[in-house]
Design a protein around this motif. Structure first.
Motif, PDB file in Angstrom:
ATOM      1  N   PHE A 122       0.810  -1.222   0.000  1.00 18.95           N
ATOM      2  CA  PHE A 122       0.000   0.000   0.000  1.00 18.95           C
ATOM      3  C   PHE A 122       0.844   1.273   0.000  1.00 18.95           C
ATOM      4  N   ASN A 123       2.053   1.157  -0.503  1.00 17.18           N
ATOM      5  CA  ASN A 123       2.961   2.306  -0.590  1.00 17.18           C
ATOM      6  C   ASN A 123       3.012   2.770  -2.051  1.00 17.18           C
ATOM      7  N   PRO A 124       2.485   3.961  -2.363  1.00 17.99           N
ATOM      8  CA  PRO A 124       2.423   4.403  -3.767  1.00 17.99           C
ATOM      9  C   PRO A 124       3.789   4.550  -4.422  1.00 17.99           C
ATOM     10  N   THR A 125       4.804   4.939  -3.650  1.00 21.54           N
ATOM     11  CA  THR A 125       6.147   5.074  -4.208  1.00 21.54           C
ATOM     12  C   THR A 125       6.703   3.717  -4.620  1.00 21.54           C
ATOM     13  N   VAL A 126       6.518   2.722  -3.743  1.00 25.65           N
ATOM     14  CA  VAL A 126       6.966   1.360  -4.053  1.00 25.65           C
ATOM     15  C   VAL A 126       6.196   0.818  -5.251  1.00 25.65           C
ATOM     16  N   PHE A 127       4.886   1.056  -5.283  1.00 26.13           N
ATOM     17  CA  PHE A 127       4.053   0.601  -6.395  1.00 26.13           C
ATOM     18  C   PHE A 127       4.588   1.144  -7.718  1.00 26.13           C
ATOM     19  N   HIS A 128       4.822   2.452  -7.766  1.00 22.00           N
ATOM     20  CA  HIS A 128       5.281   3.093  -8.996  1.00 22.00           C
ATOM     21  C   HIS A 128       6.650   2.541  -9.428  1.00 22.00           C
ATOM     22  N   LYS A 129       7.559   2.399  -8.478  1.00 21.91           N
ATOM     23  CA  LYS A 129       8.912   1.928  -8.815  1.00 21.91           C
ATOM     24  C   LYS A 129       8.885   0.495  -9.348  1.00 21.91           C
ATOM     25  N   LEU A 130       8.103  -0.359  -8.708  1.00 24.41           N
ATOM     26  CA  LEU A 130       8.026  -1.744  -9.154  1.00 24.41           C
ATOM     27  C   LEU A 130       7.472  -1.830 -10.576  1.00 24.41           C
ATOM     28  N   HIS A 152      -3.351   4.301 -12.331  1.00 28.68           N
ATOM     29  CA  HIS A 152      -3.350   4.258 -13.799  1.00 28.68           C
ATOM     30  C   HIS A 152      -2.173   5.024 -14.385  1.00 28.68           C
ATOM     31  N   LEU A 153      -1.676   6.017 -13.641  1.00 31.16           N
ATOM     32  CA  LEU A 153      -0.553   6.801 -14.136  1.00 31.16           C
ATOM     33  C   LEU A 153       0.718   5.960 -14.231  1.00 31.16           C
ATOM     34  N   SER A 154       0.841   4.970 -13.348  1.00 27.16           N
ATOM     35  CA  SER A 154       1.975   4.048 -13.412  1.00 27.16           C
ATOM     36  C   SER A 154       1.718   2.930 -14.414  1.00 27.16           C
ATOM     37  N   ILE A 155       0.499   2.375 -14.373  1.00 28.57           N
ATOM     38  CA  ILE A 155       0.173   1.215 -15.202  1.00 28.57           C
ATOM     39  C   ILE A 155       0.156   1.560 -16.689  1.00 28.57           C
ATOM     40  N   GLN A 156      -0.111   2.825 -17.017  1.00 26.77           N
ATOM     41  CA  GLN A 156      -0.173   3.205 -18.430  1.00 26.77           C
ATOM     42  C   GLN A 156       1.166   3.040 -19.153  1.00 26.77           C
ATOM     43  N   SER A 157       2.237   2.832 -18.375  1.00 23.42           N
ATOM     44  CA  SER A 157       3.544   2.561 -18.986  1.00 23.42           C
ATOM     45  C   SER A 157       3.623   1.154 -19.571  1.00 23.42           C
ATOM     46  N   LEU A 158       2.673   0.305 -19.209  1.00 26.22           N
ATOM     47  CA  LEU A 158       2.686  -1.092 -19.638  1.00 26.22           C
ATOM     48  C   LEU A 158       1.798  -1.277 -20.865  1.00 26.22           C
ATOM     49  N   PRO A 159       2.063  -2.307 -21.676  1.00 28.66           N
ATOM     50  CA  PRO A 159       1.194  -2.581 -22.833  1.00 28.66           C
ATOM     51  C   PRO A 159      -0.199  -2.991 -22.352  1.00 28.66           C
ATOM     52  N   GLU A 160      -1.218  -2.285 -22.815  1.00 30.75           N
ATOM     53  CA  GLU A 160      -2.581  -2.471 -22.312  1.00 30.75           C
ATOM     54  C   GLU A 160      -3.069  -3.903 -22.432  1.00 30.75           C
ATOM     55  N   ASP A 161      -2.717  -4.560 -23.538  1.00 32.84           N
ATOM     56  CA  ASP A 161      -3.220  -5.914 -23.769  1.00 32.84           C
ATOM     57  C   ASP A 161      -2.517  -6.971 -22.935  1.00 32.84           C
ATOM     58  N   LYS A 162      -1.496  -6.563 -22.165  1.00 31.53           N
ATOM     59  CA  LYS A 162      -0.765  -7.498 -21.316  1.00 31.53           C
ATOM     60  C   LYS A 162      -1.090  -7.320 -19.831  1.00 31.53           C
ATOM     61  N   VAL A 163      -1.998  -6.399 -19.510  1.00 31.96           N
ATOM     62  CA  VAL A 163      -2.287  -6.057 -18.111  1.00 31.96           C
ATOM     63  C   VAL A 163      -3.589  -6.715 -17.657  1.00 31.96           C
ATOM     64  N   TYR A 164      -3.546  -7.276 -16.428  1.00 32.24           N
ATOM     65  CA  TYR A 164      -4.725  -7.857 -15.788  1.00 32.24           C
ATOM     66  C   TYR A 164      -4.805  -7.289 -14.375  1.00 32.24           C
ATOM     67  N   VAL A 165      -5.955  -6.719 -14.030  1.00 37.08           N
ATOM     68  CA  VAL A 165      -6.142  -6.108 -12.718  1.00 37.08           C
ATOM     69  C   VAL A 165      -6.945  -7.060 -11.841  1.00 37.08           C
ATOM     70  N   LEU A 166      -6.501  -7.211 -10.586  1.00 33.21           N
ATOM     71  CA  LEU A 166      -7.185  -8.110  -9.650  1.00 33.21           C
ATOM     72  C   LEU A 166      -7.728  -7.363  -8.438  1.00 33.21           C
ATOM     73  N   ASP A 167      -8.847  -7.851  -7.933  1.00 34.79           N
ATOM     74  CA  ASP A 167      -9.421  -7.505  -6.629  1.00 34.79           C
ATOM     75  C   ASP A 167     -10.160  -6.172  -6.611  1.00 34.79           C
ATOM     76  N   GLN A 168      -9.442  -5.063  -6.604  1.00 35.96           N
ATOM     77  CA  GLN A 168     -10.087  -3.752  -6.645  1.00 35.96           C
ATOM     78  C   GLN A 168      -9.845  -3.125  -8.007  1.00 35.96           C
ATOM     79  N   ILE A 169     -10.913  -2.639  -8.608  1.00 31.52           N
ATOM     80  CA  ILE A 169     -10.761  -1.983  -9.909  1.00 31.52           C
ATOM     81  C   ILE A 169     -11.361  -0.585  -9.812  1.00 31.52           C
ATOM     82  N   HIS A 170     -10.544   0.419 -10.063  1.00 34.77           N
ATOM     83  CA  HIS A 170     -10.968   1.809  -9.971  1.00 34.77           C
ATOM     84  C   HIS A 170     -11.496   2.286 -11.325  1.00 34.77           C
ATOM     85  N   GLN A 171     -12.195   3.412 -11.307  1.00 31.89           N
ATOM     86  CA  GLN A 171     -12.799   3.943 -12.527  1.00 31.89           C
ATOM     87  C   GLN A 171     -11.780   4.144 -13.634  1.00 31.89           C
TER      88      GLN A 171
END
Length: 330
Positions: A122-130, A152-171
Motif C-alpha cells: 500500500f505504498n504508492p512510491t513502491v508501487f510506482h517503482k516496481l 493508472h498513471l503508473s500502469i499506463q507505462s505497460l502494454p494495455e493488452d498485457k495487463v490484468y487487474v485483480l481484486d479492486q478496480i478503480h474507474q
C-alpha cells in the motif's frame, strides 16, 4: 557449491533462493539427479519461514527444474532453467488469501511460465517503482492496486493488452482486463442474507482499517440504514470496548483474534452474548470457536479465472464469486 546468502533487498527472499539454485545449476555445481538442501535446512540456516522456502521450491518444481520424491526430498530434474515466458505478479500484501490465489495461479499456468511475485504494501512510491522497473521485462502483468489512488498513471507505462487487474478496480482502470470484487454490493447482500441472525444484536460494528476499500463502509452503512440497525464504523480496535449483545464485522485476522480473546475474558459465548462475522474465508475459521461466520470472495477461483483469461487472450471484466458461510459465531 557456494553457500546461500539471503540479503535484505527489494528482491523477495524466495526469489533469492530460486536465483541461487538456478545459479548452481547453470554453473554445474548442481547436476541432474543431485539432491537439494532440505526445506528445514535452508529455513534454519537462513532464518526464514518454511513457507518462504517452500514457495521457492514450488516455483522451480512447477517449471520442471526440480522434482520432489516423497520421503526423500528435492532433486534436480533438468538443467533447463530458462522459462519461455515471464509473468509479473504484484500483490498489495502477503496474507493467507493471497497464498491461495498464488497457488491457484501456479497450479493452472502452462509449463515454462515463470511467475515473479512482488508486494507494494500500500505504498504508492513502491508501487510506482516496481511497475517502472518491470516495463518490457514480462509477457504478462497481473496487478493488485489495492486502494492506492492514481495507479493508472503508473500502469499506463505497460502494454494495455498485457495487463490484468485483480481484486479492486478503480474507474480509471476500467479499460484493462480484470477479475474484481464488488465490495459495496457484496457486503450489502452478505449482511442481508444474515439479517435474521443480526437482529438478535442491539448494534452492529464494522472494524475496517484505512487500507480497506471505502466501498465496504458504503455497503455496510447502506444495509444498516435500510433495515434500521444501529451501527458504528471503526478503523481499528484501539480502545474499543466490547459491548454485550452487539455484533462485530472484522476484516483483519489480528482483530478477529483480539475480539475472541476479549470475549473469552468476559466469559461471553460467540453467537450468544456477542456476534462475530469475519471477512475472507480460511480453513481455520471453520474450526475455531465452533466456527466463525464468514463472507468471502473465492480467491482460488480468482486465480483460476485469471489463468483462463491469460491463456485464452480474453480481455473481459469479471466479477468474482462471493459466498457466505453461516456458522456458530452469529
Amino acid at each position: 557449491m557456494k553457500a546461500l546468502k539471503i540479503k535484505e533487498s527489494s528482491q523477495p527472499k524466495y526469489k533469492q533462493i530460486v536465483a541461487y539454485i538456478e545459479d548452481q545449476i547453470a554453473s554445474k555445481a548442481l547436476l541432474v539427479g543431485d539432491k537439494l538442501p532440505s526445506l528445514n535446512q535452508i529455513k534454519e540456516e537462513q532464518g526464514l519461514s518454511r513457507d518462504t522456502v517452500l514457495m521457492a521450491f514450488n516455483e522451480l518444481k512447477n517449471r520442471g527444474v526440480i522434482q520432489s520424491v516423497v520421503g526423500k526430498g528435492y532433486y534436480v530434474l533438468s538443467h533447463d532453467i530458462q522459462p519461455t515466458q515471464k509473468l509479473f505478479l504484484l500483490f498489495d500484501e502477503l496474507n493467507p488469501f493471497k497464498e491461495v490465489l498464488y497457488n491457484a495461479i501456479i497450479e493452472h499456468l502452462a509449463d515454462k511460465i515463470q511467475v515473479e511475485v512482488f508486494f507494494h504494501h500500500f505504498n504508492p512510491t513502491v508501487f510506482h517503482k516496481l511497475i517502472q522497473d518491470s516495463v518490457g521485462l514480462y509477457h504478462h502483468y497481473v496487478i493488485m492496486p489495492g486502494n492506492l489512488e492514481n495507479t493508472h498513471l503508473s500502469i499506463q507505462s505497460l502494454p494495455e493488452d498485457k495487463v490484468y487487474v485483480l481484486d479492486q478496480i478503480h474507474q480509471n482502470l476500467t479499460k484493462y482486463a480484470a477479475i474484481y470484487q464488488d465490495f459495496e454490493n457484496d457486503i450489502y447482500r452478505g449482511l442481508s442474507s444474515l439479517k435474521d441472525s443480526l437482529e438478535n444484536y442491539q448494534r452492529l460494528h464494522l472494524i475496517a482499517s484505512q487500507k480497506q476499500p471505502s466501498s465496504l463502509k458504503d455497503g455496510f452503512s447502506k444495509f444498516c440504514e435500510e433495515f434500521g440497525f444501529e451501527y458504528e464504523v471503526h478503523t481499528s480496535l484501539d480502545d474499543q470496548v466490547l459491548e454485550l449483545h452487539e455484533a462485530y464485522l472484522v476484516f483483519e485476522d489480528q482483530d478477529l483474534i483480539e475480539l475472541i480473546k476479549k470475549s473469552r475474558a468476559r466469559g461471553w459465548q460467540l453467537g450468544k452474548e456477542i456476534g462475530m462475522v469475519s471477512y475472507n474465508e480460511t480453513p481455520l475459521k471453520e474450526v475455531i470457536e465452533n466456527g466463525i461466520t464468514t463472507m468471502s470472495t473465492d480467491f482460488y477461483e480468482m486465480g483460476t479465472e485469471l489463468v483462463q483469461m491469460i491463456q485464452s487472450g480474453s480481455k473481459k471484466q469479471l466479477k468474482n464469486k462471493f459466498t457466505i458461510y453461516k456458522r456458530n459465531s452469529l
